[in-house]
Design a protein around this motif. Sequence first.
Motif, PDB file in Angstrom:
ATOM      1  N   VAL A  19       7.571   7.780   2.293  1.00 54.73           N
ATOM      2  CA  VAL A  19       8.815   7.856   1.505  1.00 54.73           C
ATOM      3  C   VAL A  19       9.247   6.478   1.006  1.00 54.73           C
ATOM      4  O   VAL A  19       9.502   6.291  -0.186  1.00 54.73           O
ATOM      5  CB  VAL A  19       9.951   8.508   2.330  1.00 54.73           C
ATOM      6  N   LEU A  20       9.313   5.517   1.923  1.00 50.72           N
ATOM      7  CA  LEU A  20       9.746   4.170   1.534  1.00 50.72           C
ATOM      8  C   LEU A  20       8.546   3.355   1.047  1.00 50.72           C
ATOM      9  O   LEU A  20       8.264   2.253   1.509  1.00 50.72           O
ATOM     10  CB  LEU A  20      10.412   3.473   2.720  1.00 50.72           C
ATOM     11  N   VAL A  21       7.860   3.909   0.073  1.00 53.28           N
ATOM     12  CA  VAL A  21       6.630   3.302  -0.426  1.00 53.28           C
ATOM     13  C   VAL A  21       6.905   2.374  -1.600  1.00 53.28           C
ATOM     14  O   VAL A  21       7.987   2.402  -2.204  1.00 53.28           O
ATOM     15  CB  VAL A  21       5.627   4.392  -0.854  1.00 53.28           C
ATOM     16  N   LYS A  22       5.947   1.540  -1.914  1.00 56.97           N
ATOM     17  CA  LYS A  22       6.063   0.642  -3.047  1.00 56.97           C
ATOM     18  C   LYS A  22       6.318   1.434  -4.325  1.00 56.97           C
ATOM     19  O   LYS A  22       5.635   2.417  -4.610  1.00 56.97           O
ATOM     20  CB  LYS A  22       4.783  -0.179  -3.195  1.00 56.97           C
ATOM     21  N   GLY A  23       7.331   1.028  -5.068  1.00 57.92           N
ATOM     22  CA  GLY A  23       7.672   1.697  -6.314  1.00 57.92           C
ATOM     23  C   GLY A  23       8.765   2.737  -6.196  1.00 57.92           C
ATOM     24  O   GLY A  23       9.357   3.147  -7.203  1.00 57.92           O
TER      25      GLY A  23
END
Length: 337
Positions: free
Chosen positions: A192-196
């Motif tokens: 969820v808290l991924v790059k982008g």
Amino acid sequence: MKKLFYLFSIAFVATAFTVVTLKDHVVISGKITNPNSDFIIIQSRSFSKKIQIQQDGTFSDSLKVAAGYYQLSDGTESLDLYLKNGFELDLVLDTKEFDASLVFKGIGAEPNNYLASKNLLLNTFFAEDSIFVLDKVNFDKKVNEGSQILRSSLAGTKKLDPIFIENEKKEVNEIVSYYSDSYTDSHFIKTVLVKGAKSPKFSAYENYSGGKTSLEDLKGKYVYIDVWATWCGPCKGEIPFLKEIEKSYHSKNIAFVSISVDELKDHEKWKQIVKEKELSGVQLFSDANWSSQFVKDYRINGIPRFILVDPLGNIVTADAPRPSSKELKVLLDELVK
């Protein structure tokens, strides 16, 4: 004969315990090889003492304490202590092999050697870069195996206060809960808290320089966020490195934001430390410490924690390198112009 020896042992322990409790201070000394600083700090949430390290790496001091857990910090490195008036501790430490080299001798050595061995286990057996890549079945198996090692180690350690033993039994249970929760959080960060992805936001946090500041106010710049607290030794250990990074990138398109998650009762302490240490960047006080929505949204369960957001308000990394890590400069050099 065995019974007589047992009675003699009980009498000896009782006598030794009486002698210890008559003293009204802790004596702590030792030698640190390859120290990271010219002083160490021993602290808890309500206590702090700076002790000078001599040129040969030795140090010695006495302090009056309330019985309980403390943290000894040497620059960015730290270790847990259990202190009680009457203890006379001598420690040996090489920062090049921080956890593996730590040894305590003297009165009060037993609980502190146990804490050292526990910390070594947590940093090796429970190494996050290996344990969190396991599937859930093998992860649970690994955590259960580690908790059994801790329980056996505690049971096999002699001369421990009953209160210390009970606290550590609870601590083992909390460690299991922490890693189980962190496994869930780790997967949340990866999925969820991924790059982008859009970054969670903070809004109208008190700014030490005056007024209120929100993440939206910093749009158009990269934002490097340091989540910390005044009682956190490792957090404060990063301060010199953070100040140096801020200075190096002062003219670049990046804002350095420090968010305190101190409780309201420590608000003045926060202001005092910002002033005394001449902290630069944007210094903010969160709206509800650990219960702040921003902290919850980023799944922050331990500090210091560092986050990097891009000029559009998107996540670059939800778990950025520390200021003391060479990886941070490499990352910033790639992004910030």
